[in-house]
Design a protein around this motif. Structure first.
Motif, short mmCIF file in Angstrom:
data_model
loop_
_atom_site.label_atom_id
_atom_site.label_comp_id
_atom_site.label_asym_id
_atom_site.label_seq_id
_atom_site.Cartn_x
_atom_site.Cartn_y
_atom_site.Cartn_z
N THR A 97 0.84 -1.19 0.00
CA THR A 97 0.00 0.00 0.00
C THR A 97 0.87 1.24 0.00
O THR A 97 2.02 1.22 0.46
N GLY A 98 0.34 2.34 -0.50
CA GLY A 98 1.11 3.57 -0.54
C GLY A 98 0.30 4.72 -1.11
O GLY A 98 -0.77 4.51 -1.70
N PRO A 99 0.80 5.94 -0.98
CA PRO A 99 0.04 7.12 -1.40
C PRO A 99 0.09 7.39 -2.90
O PRO A 99 -0.71 8.17 -3.41
N ASN A 100 1.03 6.75 -3.62
CA ASN A 100 1.21 7.06 -5.04
C ASN A 100 0.67 5.92 -5.89
O ASN A 100 1.32 4.89 -6.03
N PRO A 101 -0.50 6.08 -6.50
CA PRO A 101 -1.09 4.97 -7.27
C PRO A 101 -0.31 4.61 -8.53
O PRO A 101 -0.54 3.57 -9.12
N ASP A 102 0.61 5.48 -8.94
CA ASP A 102 1.42 5.19 -10.12
C ASP A 102 2.72 4.47 -9.77
O ASP A 102 3.46 4.08 -10.66
N ASP A 103 2.99 4.32 -8.49
CA ASP A 103 4.27 3.73 -8.10
C ASP A 103 4.16 3.07 -6.73
O ASP A 103 4.79 3.49 -5.77
N LYS A 124 -1.61 -7.11 -10.35
CA LYS A 124 -0.96 -7.17 -9.05
C LYS A 124 -1.77 -6.42 -8.01
O LYS A 124 -2.44 -5.42 -8.31
N THR A 125 -1.65 -6.87 -6.75
CA THR A 125 -2.26 -6.13 -5.66
C THR A 125 -1.45 -6.34 -4.39
O THR A 125 -0.34 -6.87 -4.43
N VAL A 126 -2.00 -5.94 -3.25
CA VAL A 126 -1.26 -5.89 -2.00
C VAL A 126 -1.64 -7.06 -1.09
O VAL A 126 -2.68 -7.72 -1.29
N ASP A 127 -0.83 -7.31 -0.09
CA ASP A 127 -1.09 -8.40 0.85
C ASP A 127 -2.49 -8.29 1.46
O ASP A 127 -2.97 -7.18 1.77
N SER A 128 -3.12 -9.44 1.61
CA SER A 128 -4.44 -9.60 2.24
C SER A 128 -5.59 -9.11 1.37
O SER A 128 -6.75 -9.22 1.78
N GLN A 132 -8.93 -7.27 -5.80
CA GLN A 132 -9.22 -5.84 -5.70
C GLN A 132 -7.89 -5.11 -5.74
O GLN A 132 -6.90 -5.58 -5.18
N GLY A 133 -7.86 -3.95 -6.39
CA GLY A 133 -6.60 -3.24 -6.59
C GLY A 133 -6.02 -2.64 -5.33
O GLY A 133 -6.68 -2.58 -4.29
N PRO A 134 -4.75 -2.19 -5.40
CA PRO A 134 -4.09 -1.58 -4.24
C PRO A 134 -4.68 -0.21 -3.91
O PRO A 134 -5.44 0.37 -4.68
N SER A 135 -4.31 0.28 -2.73
CA SER A 135 -4.81 1.58 -2.28
C SER A 135 -3.84 2.14 -1.24
O SER A 135 -2.75 1.61 -1.04
N THR A 140 -8.64 0.66 3.27
CA THR A 140 -9.23 1.46 2.19
C THR A 140 -9.43 0.56 0.97
O THR A 140 -8.47 0.02 0.43
N PRO A 141 -10.67 0.37 0.53
CA PRO A 141 -10.89 -0.53 -0.61
C PRO A 141 -10.23 -0.03 -1.88
O PRO A 141 -10.06 1.18 -2.09
N GLY A 142 -9.85 -0.98 -2.74
CA GLY A 142 -9.34 -0.65 -4.06
C GLY A 142 -10.41 -0.89 -5.10
O GLY A 142 -11.59 -1.09 -4.78
N THR A 143 -10.01 -0.90 -6.36
CA THR A 143 -10.93 -1.15 -7.46
C THR A 143 -11.12 -2.65 -7.65
O THR A 143 -10.16 -3.41 -7.66
#
Length: 572
Positions: A97-103, A124-128, A132-135, A140-143
């Motif tokens: 997870t992180g604040p920059n959706p492009d990186d 690709k997405t984040v742990d757990s 659904q996409g990263p955020s 915080t839900p992703g897409t």
């Protein structure tokens, strides 16, 4: 202790292009003598698959496969999964997870949620996180990303999801649910997934989403999740039965008694939590568990079906003219590795291989079926030396905790666990893992791929063309006689024969071309020519036909010809 190695009786040997697949495993000398280029070439089929069977060994990397092979078959033995014609390596990294959706930062060691989401969605997405996409944060839900299962469901194919874990666990969940945290399995587990609650306008817990996706066959553990009350009041199980018309089965005999989906989809919940591993636990210790004469003892699984039982029933129920998608998970490899339990992990590798044999028996009669076998991530089990001096402060040889068992060779094998302190849960690792396949588009798993690449392969990539050399090389020995296998629709309406056509699937070896002829008596109704490996095609005719027709498939090559005849019935 008594070790039992029971193979699945339903699994038959399959020879595809002269390459033995799923044959009875013998402890033979490793290696081979003949050049395999022609055999591998004949196994290539660029056609899109009609059926897809994805078998997952959770936490199953080459290390635990090797340990299981040594124990069950001996070092020279081979599992069915070792004999698949196309094998590659697969990377499993995820994101953070992180604040920059492009990186988003790279996560080199992922858990089962993002890895299963990777092949399910191609992203690709984040742990757990489940499909659904990263955020910016875990809560915080992703897409939501559409999955292979959901895409095939829209196309009218039947779908199945089988696991020896809770059916709401991360790997089966990723096939057909979307939520920000994998822990939100049941309606009362939603504290950190509040936006997903149905009372807040969301899709609900994983348990609710799986049945809302109307998966035709859902089999595994996790009944306790379905006994939780939904936001609307009734339990998730009551909701599944009343709103989505699921038929509940709770034991092996009840599952065996199900023969049709005409009365509604099937929900098999065989335990409150995870299902029982094949073998009783042998847990590694700092002093070293087991010994040179220790073997794994078969566990009492009561009325629970085996993974092969569930796979066989799922395939039989899902089989239909439009095709199906089935995901099968041998989950306890991972869970027993977390527990430093070598016997439990070995047993579920064997369960995975037995389930593969069932899939191969079906594929032998339905060559338009793609089978893929892989894992979701690497794990902590390592085979280490057992004859040297102790090398750690704890007194263990080669690791923080070890266990030793007697293999099929009659020799001791020691495994070590060192990713966590003894008594703690062992961790995943970030190594690439094995992927292997057979059937249409199976060649796409070769080389080094990423698990997200499986998404497009399972959906069917645009078929490529295989060119035949203008001048075949002169053989040093007499050319092999062609071999051909064929399967065709047993029944078709006269209207469908004129519009869509009669489906015929073929597989050939040692051939340069395959010809398919549709006959009514001596009258030729239609012909098609295919490439050297055969494939799937449709035979259409403008003639008005009724009753029995004959399909003749002829493979022609330097070594002669081979034919197969199949019959079908044209109805009004």
């Amino acid at each position: 202790m008594v070790r039992r190695t029971t193979m699945v009786a339903a699994a038959s040997a399959l020879a595809l292009g002269g390459l033995a697949i799923g044959s009875a495993v013998q402890a033979v000398s490793p290696g081979f003598t003949d050049d395999r280029s022609a055999k591998l070439s004949s196994a290539i089929d660029p056609a899109k698959p009609r059926n897809v069977i994805l078998l997952i060994g959770d936490g199953t990397d080459d290390s635990i496969i090797t340990a299981a092979r040594n124990y069950e078959l001996g070092a020279k033995g081979r599992f069915a999964l070792d004999e698949l014609p196309f094998t590659g390596a697969m990377t499993t990294f995820g994101l953070k997870t992180g604040p920059n959706p492009d990186d988003y930062p790279i996560n080199y060691v992922s858990d089962s949620a993002p890895t299963a989401s990777g092949w399910s969605t191609g992203k690709k997405t984040v742990d757990s996180r489940i499909s659904q996409g990263p955020s910016v944060s875990d809560t915080t839900p992703g897409t939501d990303y559409e999955t292979v299962l959901e895409k095939y469901k829209k196309e009218g194919k039947r779908t199945g999801n089988v696991s020896t874990a809770e059916i709401t666990d991360a790997t089966p969940a990723a096939a057909a649910s979307h939520i920000n945290l994998r822990a939100c399995q049941g309606p009362t587990d939603m504290a950190n997934c509040t936006a997903a609650k149905k009372s807040n306008g969301g899709k609900g817990s994983i348990a609710e989403q799986l049945v809302d996706n109307k998966i035709d066959v859902l089999l595994g553990g996790g009944k306790s999740r379905y006994l939780q009350a939904t936001d609307a009041g009734p339990t998730a199980l009551a909701y599944a039965q009343s709103a989505q018309k699921y038929q509940l089965v709770e034991n092996k005999s009840a599952l065996a008694g199900v023969t049709t989906l005409d009365n509604g989809p099937i929900l098999g919940l065989f335990t409150t939590g995870n299902m029982t591993p094949r073998y009783q636990a042998l847990t590694a210790t700092p002093a070293g568990a087991g010994g040179p004469d220790t073997t794994c003892q078969t566990a009492d699984r009561g009325t629970q079906p085996t993974l092969a039982d569930m796979t066989d029933k799922a395939i039989n129920l899902l089989d239909n003219d439009k095709g199906f998608f089935l995901q099968v998970e041998s989950a306890m490899v991972d869970k027993q590795e977390h527990s430093s339990d070598i016997c439990g992990a070995i047993g579920d590798v064997l369960e995975l291989d037995n389930a593969l044999k069932v899939a191969q028996a079906y594929q032998a009669k339905h060559p338009d079926t793609l089978i893929i076998v892989t894992g979701d991530h690497a794990h902590s089990t390592q085979i280490v030396g057992n004859g040297g001096s102790t090398t750690s402060a704890t007194g263990a040889t080669g690791g923080k905790a070890t266990a030793t068992v007697k293999t099929a060779d009659g020799d001791p094998m020691t495994v070590a666990y060192s990713t966590a302190a003894p008594g703690s849960s062992q961790s995943h690792t970030g190594s690439q893992i094995r992927v292997a396949a057979s059937g249409p588009q199976a060649a796409n798993v070769t080389g080094t791929i990423d698990q997200t690449d499986l998404f497009a392969t399972m959906l069917g990539r645009t078929p490529s063309k295989i060119s035949t050399p203008a001048t075949p090389p002169t053989p040093s020995a007499p050319a092999a006689r062609p071999a051909v296998a064929a399967v065709a629709d047993k029944k078709i309406s006269a209207k469908a024969l004129k519009t869509k056509g009669l489906r015929v699937s073929t597989s050939a070896s040692a051939a340069t071309s395959v010809k398919i002829t549709l006959l009514k008596g001596s009258k030729v109704l239609a012909t098609k020519r295919l490439g050297a490996a055969g494939g799937t095609t449709y035979l259409r005719t403008r003639s008005s036909v009724k009753g029995a027709v004959k399909i003749v498939v002829t493979a022609t090559g330097p070594g002669g010809t081979a034919s197969k005849t199949r019959s079908s019935t044209v109805t009004r």
